[in-house]
Design a protein around this motif. Sequence first.
Motif, PDB file in Angstrom:
ATOM      1  N   MET A   1      -6.367   7.717 -18.013  1.00  0.00           N
ATOM      2  CA  MET A   1      -5.723   7.712 -17.248  1.00  0.00           C
ATOM      3  C   MET A   1      -6.796   6.492 -16.384  1.00  0.00           C
ATOM      4  SD  MET A   1      -6.536  11.286 -15.292  1.00  0.00           S
ATOM      5  CE  MET A   1      -6.357  12.558 -16.768  1.00  0.00           C
ATOM      6  N   LEU A   2      -5.570   5.143 -15.395  1.00  0.00           N
ATOM      7  CA  LEU A   2      -5.961   3.973 -15.004  1.00  0.00           C
ATOM      8  C   LEU A   2      -5.395   4.185 -13.774  1.00  0.00           C
ATOM      9  CD1 LEU A   2      -7.506   1.210 -15.346  1.00  0.00           C
ATOM     10  CD2 LEU A   2      -5.281   0.512 -16.353  1.00  0.00           C
ATOM     11  N   ARG A   3      -6.302   3.759 -12.726  1.00  0.00           N
ATOM     12  CA  ARG A   3      -5.003   3.338 -11.684  1.00  0.00           C
ATOM     13  C   ARG A   3      -5.735   2.004 -11.431  1.00  0.00           C
ATOM     14  NH1 ARG A   3      -8.318   3.333  -5.554  1.00  0.00           N
ATOM     15  NH2 ARG A   3      -6.251   4.129  -4.183  1.00  0.00           N
ATOM     16  N   HIS A   4      -4.500   1.727 -10.364  1.00  0.00           N
ATOM     17  CA  HIS A   4      -3.853   0.885 -10.878  1.00  0.00           C
ATOM     18  C   HIS A   4      -4.379   0.122 -10.048  1.00  0.00           C
ATOM     19  CE1 HIS A   4      -3.362   0.786  -6.413  1.00  0.00           C
ATOM     20  NE2 HIS A   4      -2.137   1.779  -6.459  1.00  0.00           N
ATOM     21  N   ALA A   5      -5.106  -1.770 -10.052  1.00  0.00           N
ATOM     22  CA  ALA A   5      -5.710  -3.119  -9.510  1.00  0.00           C
ATOM     23  C   ALA A   5      -5.408  -2.764  -8.391  1.00  0.00           C
ATOM     24  CB  ALA A   5      -5.732  -3.197 -11.169  1.00  0.00           C
ATOM     25  N   LYS A   6      -6.732  -3.509  -7.686  1.00  0.00           N
ATOM     26  CA  LYS A   6      -6.379  -4.432  -5.471  1.00  0.00           C
ATOM     27  C   LYS A   6      -5.172  -4.081  -5.548  1.00  0.00           C
ATOM     28  CE  LYS A   6      -7.743  -4.235  -2.301  1.00  0.00           C
ATOM     29  NZ  LYS A   6      -7.639  -2.573  -1.071  1.00  0.00           N
ATOM     30  N   ALA A   7      -3.747  -3.896  -4.813  1.00  0.00           N
ATOM     31  CA  ALA A   7      -2.127  -4.719  -3.865  1.00  0.00           C
ATOM     32  C   ALA A   7      -2.934  -5.017  -3.101  1.00  0.00           C
ATOM     33  CB  ALA A   7      -1.706  -2.736  -4.464  1.00  0.00           C
ATOM     34  N   LEU A   8      -1.911  -5.858  -2.012  1.00  0.00           N
ATOM     35  CA  LEU A   8      -2.210  -6.394  -0.640  1.00  0.00           C
ATOM     36  C   LEU A   8      -1.194  -5.215  -0.239  1.00  0.00           C
ATOM     37  CD1 LEU A   8       0.535  -9.009  -1.580  1.00  0.00           C
ATOM     38  CD2 LEU A   8      -1.321  -9.301  -1.284  1.00  0.00           C
ATOM     39  N   ALA A   9      -2.505  -5.050   0.958  1.00  0.00           N
ATOM     40  CA  ALA A   9      -1.758  -4.089   2.161  1.00  0.00           C
ATOM     41  C   ALA A   9      -0.380  -3.945   2.411  1.00  0.00           C
ATOM     42  CB  ALA A   9      -2.894  -4.875   3.092  1.00  0.00           C
ATOM     43  N   ALA A  10      -0.447  -2.727   2.938  1.00  0.00           N
ATOM     44  CA  ALA A  10       0.617  -2.188   3.690  1.00  0.00           C
ATOM     45  C   ALA A  10       1.159  -3.823   4.382  1.00  0.00           C
ATOM     46  CB  ALA A  10       0.337  -0.937   3.806  1.00  0.00           C
ATOM     47  N   ALA A  11       2.104  -4.144   4.834  1.00  0.00           N
ATOM     48  CA  ALA A  11       2.282  -5.171   5.684  1.00  0.00           C
ATOM     49  C   ALA A  11       2.812  -4.424   6.981  1.00  0.00           C
ATOM     50  CB  ALA A  11       3.249  -6.130   5.495  1.00  0.00           C
ATOM     51  N   PRO A  12       2.316  -4.494   8.533  1.00  0.00           N
ATOM     52  CA  PRO A  12       2.513  -3.583   9.650  1.00  0.00           C
ATOM     53  C   PRO A  12       4.495  -3.515   9.913  1.00  0.00           C
ATOM     54  CG  PRO A  12       0.703  -4.754   9.896  1.00  0.00           C
ATOM     55  CD  PRO A  12       0.678  -5.497   8.793  1.00  0.00           C
ATOM     56  N   GLY A  13       4.551  -2.645  10.153  1.00  0.00           N
ATOM     57  CA  GLY A  13       6.691  -2.431  10.120  1.00  0.00           C
ATOM     58  C   GLY A  13       7.142  -2.880   9.282  1.00  0.00           C
ATOM     59  N   ALA A  14       6.375  -2.911   7.870  1.00  0.00           N
ATOM     60  CA  ALA A  14       7.036  -3.030   6.557  1.00  0.00           C
ATOM     61  C   ALA A  14       8.614  -1.846   6.070  1.00  0.00           C
ATOM     62  CB  ALA A  14       6.564  -3.165   5.335  1.00  0.00           C
ATOM     63  N   PRO A  15       8.733  -1.961   5.604  1.00  0.00           N
ATOM     64  CA  PRO A  15      11.046  -1.111   5.257  1.00  0.00           C
ATOM     65  C   PRO A  15       9.453  -0.129   4.393  1.00  0.00           C
ATOM     66  CG  PRO A  15      11.005  -2.973   4.216  1.00  0.00           C
ATOM     67  CD  PRO A  15      10.512  -3.486   5.453  1.00  0.00           C
ATOM     68  N   ASP A  16       9.545   0.972   4.666  1.00  0.00           N
ATOM     69  CA  ASP A  16       8.816   2.600   3.693  1.00  0.00           C
ATOM     70  C   ASP A  16       9.360   1.725   2.257  1.00  0.00           C
ATOM     71  OD1 ASP A  16       8.941   3.465   6.009  1.00  0.00           O
ATOM     72  OD2 ASP A  16      10.942   5.381   5.784  1.00  0.00           O
ATOM     73  N   ASP A  17      10.872   1.257   1.350  1.00  0.00           N
ATOM     74  CA  ASP A  17      10.273   1.160   0.157  1.00  0.00           C
ATOM     75  C   ASP A  17       9.654   0.186  -0.173  1.00  0.00           C
ATOM     76  OD1 ASP A  17      11.842  -0.748   1.092  1.00  0.00           O
ATOM     77  OD2 ASP A  17      13.389  -0.875  -0.103  1.00  0.00           O
ATOM     78  N   TRP A  18       8.736  -1.028   0.824  1.00  0.00           N
ATOM     79  CA  TRP A  18       7.819  -1.675   0.410  1.00  0.00           C
ATOM     80  C   TRP A  18       6.746  -1.333  -0.560  1.00  0.00           C
ATOM     81  CZ3 TRP A  18       3.366  -4.224   1.106  1.00  0.00           C
ATOM     82  CH2 TRP A  18       3.273  -5.824   0.760  1.00  0.00           C
ATOM     83  N   ASP A  19       6.436  -0.099   0.206  1.00  0.00           N
ATOM     84  CA  ASP A  19       5.351   0.184  -0.454  1.00  0.00           C
ATOM     85  C   ASP A  19       5.716   0.391  -2.681  1.00  0.00           C
ATOM     86  OD1 ASP A  19       2.476   1.633  -0.880  1.00  0.00           O
ATOM     87  OD2 ASP A  19       3.486   3.398  -1.543  1.00  0.00           O
ATOM     88  N   HIS A  20       6.166   0.911  -2.167  1.00  0.00           N
ATOM     89  CA  HIS A  20       6.864   0.930  -4.034  1.00  0.00           C
ATOM     90  C   HIS A  20       6.714  -0.561  -4.426  1.00  0.00           C
ATOM     91  CE1 HIS A  20       8.948   1.334  -7.635  1.00  0.00           C
ATOM     92  NE2 HIS A  20       8.576   2.500  -7.898  1.00  0.00           N
ATOM     93  N   ALA A  21       7.194  -1.432  -3.673  1.00  0.00           N
ATOM     94  CA  ALA A  21       7.002  -3.134  -4.042  1.00  0.00           C
ATOM     95  C   ALA A  21       6.232  -3.725  -4.268  1.00  0.00           C
ATOM     96  CB  ALA A  21       8.342  -3.640  -3.240  1.00  0.00           C
ATOM     97  N   ARG A  22       4.838  -3.349  -4.179  1.00  0.00           N
ATOM     98  CA  ARG A  22       3.326  -4.134  -3.415  1.00  0.00           C
ATOM     99  C   ARG A  22       3.161  -4.978  -4.802  1.00  0.00           C
ATOM    100  NH1 ARG A  22      -0.878  -1.643  -1.137  1.00  0.00           N
ATOM    101  NH2 ARG A  22      -0.454   0.308  -1.172  1.00  0.00           N
ATOM    102  N   PRO A  23       2.638  -6.143  -4.876  1.00  0.00           N
ATOM    103  CA  PRO A  23       2.424  -6.704  -5.841  1.00  0.00           C
ATOM    104  C   PRO A  23       0.866  -6.930  -5.850  1.00  0.00           C
ATOM    105  CG  PRO A  23       3.014  -8.176  -3.883  1.00  0.00           C
ATOM    106  CD  PRO A  23       3.650  -7.176  -3.747  1.00  0.00           C
TER     107      PRO A  23
END
Length: 160
Positions: free
Chosen positions: A1-23
């Motif tokens: 089991m591997l947790r994904h690597a470090k992603a970009l922080a969620a942007a304030p006010g970003a749309p709800d679906d942005w979390d799924h697209a965070r690189p």
Amino acid sequence: MLRHAKALAAAPGAPDDWDHARPLADRGLMDAAAMGRLLRERGWRPEQALVSTAARARQTYAQLGLQPPDGSTAAAFHDHLYLAEPDSLLDALREAPADADSVLLVGHNPGLHELAYRLSGEADALQRGFPTCMLAIFAVEGCWSTLDARHARLLDVVAP
């Protein structure tokens, strides 16, 4: 089991679906590549990979570099693994191909940590958390369809 690597922080006010697209962040790209090198050095290539469809999980899997040129490692990308609860993750593992000797699950916290902790018999190594790009390696007895804590033994916990 591997947790994904470090992603970009969620942007304030970003749309709800942005979390799924965070690189992945630069650190995440480096950590996932380092984890891939470590796994290759140990000679470990999963026969099956179950990967969340979130961008950060897909990128983590790609950065591992475990896919051989002949495509012999099957990767399946599933929407239901995105932010999944432990029971959903366990169900996904139980549905892994019966003939797969090794399976890599790439997902998210808190579900991944909770499942790893449960399957490990509440091992001390997992008590403190499951940071990004951490890998918990289990030995599984029997078939995937009957996987539970009685049939799983934590072998190692690895971070890049």
